[in-house]
Write a protein that holds these residues in place. Structure first.
Motif, PDB file in Angstrom:
ATOM      1  N   ALA A  41       0.850  -1.200   0.000  1.00  0.00           N
ATOM      2  CA  ALA A  41       0.000   0.000   0.000  1.00  0.00           C
ATOM      3  C   ALA A  41       0.884   1.248   0.000  1.00  0.00           C
ATOM      4  O   ALA A  41       1.817   1.345  -0.801  1.00  0.00           O
ATOM      5  CB  ALA A  41      -0.904  -0.031   1.231  1.00  0.00           C
ATOM      6  N   VAL A  42       0.594   2.169   0.879  1.00  0.00           N
ATOM      7  CA  VAL A  42       1.405   3.379   0.999  1.00  0.00           C
ATOM      8  C   VAL A  42       1.301   3.853   2.447  1.00  0.00           C
ATOM      9  O   VAL A  42       0.318   3.551   3.131  1.00  0.00           O
ATOM     10  CB  VAL A  42       0.919   4.452  -0.006  1.00  0.00           C
ATOM     11  N   GLY A  43       2.308   4.583   2.902  1.00  0.00           N
ATOM     12  CA  GLY A  43       2.273   5.104   4.269  1.00  0.00           C
ATOM     13  C   GLY A  43       3.453   4.607   5.072  1.00  0.00           C
ATOM     14  O   GLY A  43       4.097   3.615   4.712  1.00  0.00           O
ATOM     15  N   GLY A  44       3.739   5.315   6.177  1.00  0.00           N
ATOM     16  CA  GLY A  44       4.869   4.929   7.017  1.00  0.00           C
ATOM     17  C   GLY A  44       4.537   5.065   8.485  1.00  0.00           C
ATOM     18  O   GLY A  44       3.467   5.581   8.854  1.00  0.00           O
ATOM     19  N   PHE A  45       5.443   4.588   9.331  1.00  0.00           N
ATOM     20  CA  PHE A  45       5.235   4.683  10.778  1.00  0.00           C
ATOM     21  C   PHE A  45       6.570   4.844  11.494  1.00  0.00           C
ATOM     22  O   PHE A  45       7.622   4.490  10.947  1.00  0.00           O
ATOM     23  CB  PHE A  45       4.510   3.425  11.307  1.00  0.00           C
ATOM     24  N   VAL A  46       6.476   5.388  12.710  1.00  0.00           N
ATOM     25  CA  VAL A  46       7.629   5.433  13.609  1.00  0.00           C
ATOM     26  C   VAL A  46       7.141   4.935  14.962  1.00  0.00           C
ATOM     27  O   VAL A  46       6.080   5.371  15.441  1.00  0.00           O
ATOM     28  CB  VAL A  46       8.189   6.864  13.757  1.00  0.00           C
ATOM     29  N   ALA A  47       7.883   4.023  15.571  1.00  0.00           N
ATOM     30  CA  ALA A  47       7.511   3.499  16.897  1.00  0.00           C
ATOM     31  C   ALA A  47       8.667   3.718  17.865  1.00  0.00           C
ATOM     32  O   ALA A  47       9.838   3.615  17.483  1.00  0.00           O
ATOM     33  CB  ALA A  47       7.180   2.013  16.799  1.00  0.00           C
ATOM     34  N   GLY A  48       8.329   4.033  19.119  1.00  0.00           N
ATOM     35  CA  GLY A  48       9.357   4.292  20.128  1.00  0.00           C
ATOM     36  C   GLY A  48       8.718   4.634  21.461  1.00  0.00           C
ATOM     37  O   GLY A  48       7.519   4.427  21.656  1.00  0.00           O
ATOM     38  N   ALA A 103      -0.323  16.014   4.530  1.00  0.00           N
ATOM     39  CA  ALA A 103      -1.664  15.496   4.839  1.00  0.00           C
ATOM     40  C   ALA A 103      -1.590  14.061   5.359  1.00  0.00           C
ATOM     41  O   ALA A 103      -0.666  13.306   5.044  1.00  0.00           O
ATOM     42  CB  ALA A 103      -2.549  15.555   3.607  1.00  0.00           C
ATOM     43  N   SER A 104      -2.587  13.699   6.133  1.00  0.00           N
ATOM     44  CA  SER A 104      -2.639  12.386   6.772  1.00  0.00           C
ATOM     45  C   SER A 104      -3.000  11.294   5.765  1.00  0.00           C
ATOM     46  O   SER A 104      -3.637  11.552   4.743  1.00  0.00           O
ATOM     47  CB  SER A 104      -3.729  12.468   7.838  1.00  0.00           C
ATOM     48  N   LEU A 105      -2.619  10.062   6.116  1.00  0.00           N
ATOM     49  CA  LEU A 105      -3.005   8.907   5.284  1.00  0.00           C
ATOM     50  C   LEU A 105      -4.528   8.817   5.195  1.00  0.00           C
ATOM     51  O   LEU A 105      -5.209   8.979   6.214  1.00  0.00           O
ATOM     52  CB  LEU A 105      -2.525   7.622   5.955  1.00  0.00           C
ATOM     53  N   PRO A 106      -5.079   8.482   4.034  1.00  0.00           N
ATOM     54  CA  PRO A 106      -6.537   8.325   3.928  1.00  0.00           C
ATOM     55  C   PRO A 106      -7.028   7.180   4.823  1.00  0.00           C
ATOM     56  O   PRO A 106      -6.368   6.138   4.905  1.00  0.00           O
ATOM     57  CB  PRO A 106      -6.759   7.960   2.458  1.00  0.00           C
ATOM     58  N   PRO A 107      -8.163   7.349   5.492  1.00  0.00           N
ATOM     59  CA  PRO A 107      -8.700   6.278   6.343  1.00  0.00           C
ATOM     60  C   PRO A 107      -8.850   4.946   5.605  1.00  0.00           C
ATOM     61  O   PRO A 107      -8.631   3.885   6.191  1.00  0.00           O
ATOM     62  CB  PRO A 107     -10.066   6.828   6.771  1.00  0.00           C
ATOM     63  N   LEU A 108      -9.181   4.971   4.313  1.00  0.00           N
ATOM     64  CA  LEU A 108      -9.348   3.705   3.578  1.00  0.00           C
ATOM     65  C   LEU A 108      -8.028   2.931   3.563  1.00  0.00           C
ATOM     66  O   LEU A 108      -8.015   1.698   3.689  1.00  0.00           O
ATOM     67  CB  LEU A 108      -9.863   3.967   2.148  1.00  0.00           C
ATOM     68  N   THR A 109      -6.923   3.644   3.439  1.00  0.00           N
ATOM     69  CA  THR A 109      -5.605   2.986   3.431  1.00  0.00           C
ATOM     70  C   THR A 109      -5.296   2.445   4.832  1.00  0.00           C
ATOM     71  O   THR A 109      -4.816   1.317   4.984  1.00  0.00           O
ATOM     72  CB  THR A 109      -4.519   4.003   3.009  1.00  0.00           C
ATOM     73  N   VAL A 110      -5.590   3.256   5.831  1.00  0.00           N
ATOM     74  CA  VAL A 110      -5.312   2.853   7.218  1.00  0.00           C
ATOM     75  C   VAL A 110      -6.109   1.596   7.572  1.00  0.00           C
ATOM     76  O   VAL A 110      -5.594   0.663   8.205  1.00  0.00           O
ATOM     77  CB  VAL A 110      -5.657   4.020   8.178  1.00  0.00           C
ATOM     78  N   ALA A 111      -7.356   1.554   7.118  1.00  0.00           N
ATOM     79  CA  ALA A 111      -8.204   0.382   7.411  1.00  0.00           C
ATOM     80  C   ALA A 111      -7.622  -0.873   6.757  1.00  0.00           C
ATOM     81  O   ALA A 111      -7.561  -1.945   7.378  1.00  0.00           O
ATOM     82  CB  ALA A 111      -9.621   0.627   6.904  1.00  0.00           C
ATOM     83  N   GLY A 112      -7.183  -0.758   5.516  1.00  0.00           N
ATOM     84  CA  GLY A 112      -6.611  -1.909   4.805  1.00  0.00           C
ATOM     85  C   GLY A 112      -5.315  -2.378   5.451  1.00  0.00           C
ATOM     86  O   GLY A 112      -5.046  -3.582   5.546  1.00  0.00           O
ATOM     87  N   ILE A 113      -4.521  -1.426   5.939  1.00  0.00           N
ATOM     88  CA  ILE A 113      -3.249  -1.792   6.573  1.00  0.00           C
ATOM     89  C   ILE A 113      -3.512  -2.478   7.917  1.00  0.00           C
ATOM     90  O   ILE A 113      -2.858  -3.474   8.251  1.00  0.00           O
ATOM     91  CB  ILE A 113      -2.364  -0.540   6.749  1.00  0.00           C
ATOM     92  N   HIS A 114      -4.487  -1.974   8.657  1.00  0.00           N
ATOM     93  CA  HIS A 114      -4.805  -2.601   9.942  1.00  0.00           C
ATOM     94  C   HIS A 114      -5.225  -4.052   9.731  1.00  0.00           C
ATOM     95  O   HIS A 114      -4.781  -4.964  10.439  1.00  0.00           O
ATOM     96  CB  HIS A 114      -5.919  -1.826  10.663  1.00  0.00           C
ATOM     97  N   ARG A 115      -6.040  -4.280   8.709  1.00  0.00           N
ATOM     98  CA  ARG A 115      -6.476  -5.665   8.413  1.00  0.00           C
ATOM     99  C   ARG A 115      -5.267  -6.509   7.997  1.00  0.00           C
ATOM    100  O   ARG A 115      -5.187  -7.698   8.322  1.00  0.00           O
ATOM    101  CB  ARG A 115      -7.554  -5.631   7.311  1.00  0.00           C
ATOM    102  N   SER A 116      -4.330  -5.897   7.283  1.00  0.00           N
ATOM    103  CA  SER A 116      -3.121  -6.634   6.862  1.00  0.00           C
ATOM    104  C   SER A 116      -2.318  -7.080   8.085  1.00  0.00           C
ATOM    105  O   SER A 116      -1.794  -8.200   8.114  1.00  0.00           O
ATOM    106  CB  SER A 116      -2.228  -5.765   5.972  1.00  0.00           C
TER     107      SER A 116
END
Ligand SMILES: Cc1ncc(COP(=O)(O)O)c(C=O)c1O
Length: 397
Positions: free
Chosen positions: A249-256, A275-288
């Motif tokens: 998909a697309v998008g990134g994260f930082v954890a710490g 701008a923030s990641l679109p919710p549709l992308t976030v939902a698909g990534i969470h399911r992944s």
């Protein structure tokens, strides 16, 4: 040539024009299907080795179901930065999930993996500090270091003795030393030695940031990346990553740590001014992420394919360098031959990526192949036939 092309740019423009004239330019071809094991490019179906969609999750029915329901609720996008209206309940849920996966206190989402690297580095070091990079780290780390204003040094790729002696020389000169590595290297497919990095960083009082781009979903008992592979969840101080590989998909994260993530949210330009990641992308990534736990068979299939593919290529006489992951280089070591090889396999129905100067030195020109869990044995066997035919024709094997 237009006046926008300076004398300094002319050399590259001439090279591109030669590649186009010879009909061996294969960048940005028109794709007209989903990114599955087969992909339609320039109007014809090809075996897909160009993507980093390692698990094939971008077309998984469960992921698409989650995406559709987010579209129904939120529409196309959220139309704002994360500090404004861009942090929905879905963003919070995914951040918490990733923090749990990496056993960190907190996590934050950014619009791309590239931005996650820029933001995490900018939040960690600056003037008076030094970034200590493996010589093969991804460009997003190099650019992040340039942006943050710290000094920088490189150590020989995966040579922890070189790192050790470099840190010993630097440690009295700087406030902070930040070691930067890719968990899995994007051009060679080898991985970082986390136990040694942990020992060295403790010995010299340095910090460690890892880029999980090609590791999440691939390495580890649960697919939770390099810390999972070595069972060392606390070794890195900062973990950055992308959804462009494991979720396709697309998008990134930082954890710490929570205070660090809070600091990043209020100081990292790549987070604040985009701008923030679109919710549709976030939902698909969470399911992944959920599928990583629910359907481990995708990782099993991926690893069966990686082992079968690497063995088959070596048996044919190809040089696959140090790769032991889903990133597989075919080292050809000649720019024109590499472009020619890529064009010829494309004509035979295999879609792959030529990697040439300036991404790598000319003597390291290569084809980069991305193995997928969804490749069938027939896909891999057919690609062996094609590589063998073209490799022999060009005198590579
Ligand atoms: C090692 C590495 N880090 C970071 C990135 C950037 O990720 P994204 O595509 O999400 O911007 C990439 C992508 O090519 C990568 O290979």
């Amino acid at each position: 040539m237009s006046q926008l092309i300076s004398d300094a740019m002319k050399k590259q423009a001439a090279l591109l024009s030669m590649l186009r004239k010879e009909n061996i330019y294969t960048y940005s071809l028109e794709v007209s299907s989903a990114c599955a094991n087969r992909i339609v490019v320039s109007g014809k179906e090809r075996i897909n080795f160009i993507s980093n969609n390692y698990l094939g999750f971008s077309t998984h029915p469960e992921v698409l179901k989650a995406v559709r329901s987010a579209v129904d609720k939120y529409g196309l996008g959220i139309g704002g930065s994360p500090l404004a209206c861009g942090t929905t309940e879905l963003h919070y849920k995914l951040q918490e999930k990733i923090a749990r996966v990496y056993e960190r206190e907190a996590c934050v989402l950014l619009a791309s993996g590239y931005q996650a690297l820029l933001g995490s580095i900018q939040a960690t070091i600056g003037k008076g500090d030094v970034a200590v990079m493996d010589s093969l780290v991804h460009r997003s780390i190099v650019d992040g270091v340039t942006l943050c204003g710290s000094d920088k040094r490189m150590w020989l790729h995966n040579d922890t003795e070189d790192l050790d002696s470099l840190l010993a020389r630097l440690k009295t000169k700087y406030n902070r030393m930040l070691i930067l590595v890719d968990s899995v290297y994007s051009m060679d497919g080898d991985w970082a030695d986390l136990p040694e990095l942990q020992r060295i960083k403790e010995e010299h009082g340095a910090l460690l940031l890892i880029d999980e781009a090609h590791s999440l979903g691939v390495l580890g008992k649960r697919g939770y990346g390099l810390p999972d592979h070595f069972d060392m969840p606390n070794a890195p101080d900062v973990i950055a990553g992308t959804f462009s590989k494991f979720a396709g998909a697309v998008g990134g994260f930082v954890a710490g740590p929570a205070d660090f993530i809070d600091h990043l949210r209020h100081n990292a330009s790549a987070y604040i001014f985009s701008a923030s990641l679109p919710p549709l992308t976030v939902a698909g990534i969470h399911r992944s992420f959920e599928l990583l736990d629910e359907e481990p068979e995708w990782r099993e299939r991926l690893w069966n394919n990686i082992n079968y593919f690497l063995t088959g290529l070596k048996d044919l006489g190809f040089d696959t360098g140090p790769s032991r992951t889903a990133v597989v280089p075919l080292l050809i070591r000649d720019l024109e031959k590499t472009m020619m090889f890529n064009k010829m396999i494309f004509e035979e129905g295999v879609f792959a990526s030529p990697i040439v100067h300036p991404a790598v030195p000319p003597a390291e020109s290569r084809i980069r192949l991305g193995v997928m869990a969804t490749h069938t044995k027939a896909d891999l066997d057919r690609s062996f036939d094609v590589f063998k035919k073209v490799g022999k024709k060009l005198g590579i094997i």
